[in-house]
Design a protein around this motif. Structure first.
Motif, PDB file in Angstrom:
ATOM      1  N   ASN A   1      -7.285   2.395  -5.995  1.00 45.85           N
ATOM      2  CA  ASN A   1      -6.034   1.642  -6.796  1.00 45.85           C
ATOM      3  C   ASN A   1      -5.583   2.387  -8.013  1.00 45.85           C
ATOM      4  O   ASN A   1      -4.481   2.106  -8.456  1.00 45.85           O
TER       5      ASN A   1
ATOM      6  N   THR B   1      -2.426  -2.624 -10.147  1.00 48.51           N
ATOM      7  CA  THR B   1      -2.650  -3.147  -8.881  1.00 48.51           C
ATOM      8  C   THR B   1      -3.727  -4.330  -8.870  1.00 48.51           C
ATOM      9  O   THR B   1      -3.832  -4.744  -9.870  1.00 48.51           O
TER      10      THR B   1
ATOM     11  N   ASP C   1       0.702  -1.439  -0.103  1.00 52.32           N
ATOM     12  CA  ASP C   1       0.065   0.075  -0.240  1.00 52.32           C
ATOM     13  C   ASP C   1       0.940   1.258   0.062  1.00 52.32           C
ATOM     14  O   ASP C   1       0.464   2.237   0.317  1.00 52.32           O
TER      15      ASP C   1
END
Length: 214
Positions: free
Chosen positions: A154, A145, A112
Motif C-alpha cells: 500500500n 490507500t 490496484d
C-alpha cells in the motif's frame, strides 16, 4: 487606462456580490473578499483573475499592505476550481489560506493500478489550467490507500498514484519543482476501513495548494 474600466466594473461587481448567492456552489454566504476588506480584496481578486504568474503575485503583495493579498489570491483560485470541477466528483475544500482537492480513487484509477483513467484526463486538465495560471503556490500531492494488503504494498501504491497525478499535471505546464509528492499508504484514513464504503473513501489522492511563503 483601458484596464481601469474593467477593473472598476469587476471590483464593483465583487463588492455587490459579497452577500449574495455564490455562483459556484449556489449557497447564500458572505464572500471571503468582504472578510478581507471589501474594496481591497475585490481589487486583489480581480488582478488575480486577469493576470498570471509574477504580475499577479506582485499585485497581491501590494494588496497585502492593506490587509488582503494572499487570501484574495487564493479566493480567486478556489472560485475557478469550484467552477471547473463542479460535477466531476473531486471535492474542493478551503482550509484557511490553503485549498485541498480530494480525488476519489474510483474515478481516478483502476483497482490496484496507478495508471490514470483516461476519462479522468479532462478533470486533471482543468486543474492544471488553474495551477499553471496561478503559479505562486506550492503543491503537495499525497496518495492514500485502504488497509487491504500489506503495508509495503500500500505504501508503494500510494506513492505511485501520487506520482501519476503529479506527472500528468507536469504535462499541463505545472512546474514539477513546485510539487512535493508523497505516499501515506493506509496511515491517514478519513473513513472506517471496516466497511466497503469506508475503504472506497480512503482510496484517494489529495492535492494541497499552498501559498508560497515570503
Amino acid at each position: 487606462m483601458q484596464k481601469l474600466k474593467p477593473l472598476a466594473a469587476a471590483s464593483a461587481l465583487l463588492a455587490l456580490t459579497a452577500c449574495t448567492t455564490n455562483p459556484y456552489t449556489g449557497e447564500q454566504q458572505a464572500s471571503k473578499a468582504a472578510t478581507y476588506g471589501a474594496g481591497a480584496a475585490a481589487v486583489c481578486g480581480l488582478v488575480g483573475a486577469i493576470d498570471s504568474g509574477k504580475h499577479a503575485r506582485n499585485a497581491a503583495l501590494g494588496c497585502g499592505i492593506v490587509g488582503a493579498g494572499v487570501g484574495a489570491y487564493m479566493d480567486v483560485q478556489e472560485a475557478k476550481l469550484r467552477e471547473q470541477l463542479q460535477g466531476t466528483g473531486v471535492q474542493v475544500v478551503r482550509e484557511g489560506d490553503n485549498i485541498r482537492l480530494i480525488m476519489p480513487g474510483q474515478i481516478t484509477f483502476q483497482t490496484d493500478s496507478y495508471n490514470l483513467r483516461s476519462n479522468f484526463y479532462p478533470t486533471l486538465n482543468s486543474v492544471g489550467e488553474v495551477l499553471a495560471k496561478y503559479a505562486d503556490t506550492t503543491l503537495r500531492v499525497t496518495g492514500h490507500t485502504d488497509n487491504t494488503g500489506s503495508r509495503q504494498y500500500n505504501q508503494t501504491l500510494s506513492e505511485r498514484r501520487a506520482a501519476s497525478v503529479a506527472d500528468y499535471l507536469a504535462t499541463r505546464q505545472v512546474a514539477r519543482e513546485r510539487m512535493l509528492v508523497q505516499g501515506m499508504g493506509f496511515d491517514q484514513p478519513i473513513a472506517d476501513n471496516g466497511t466497503a464504503e469506508g475503504r472506497a473513501t480512503n482510496r484517494r489522492v489529495e492535492l494541497y495548494i499552498l501559498p508560497r511563503a515570503g
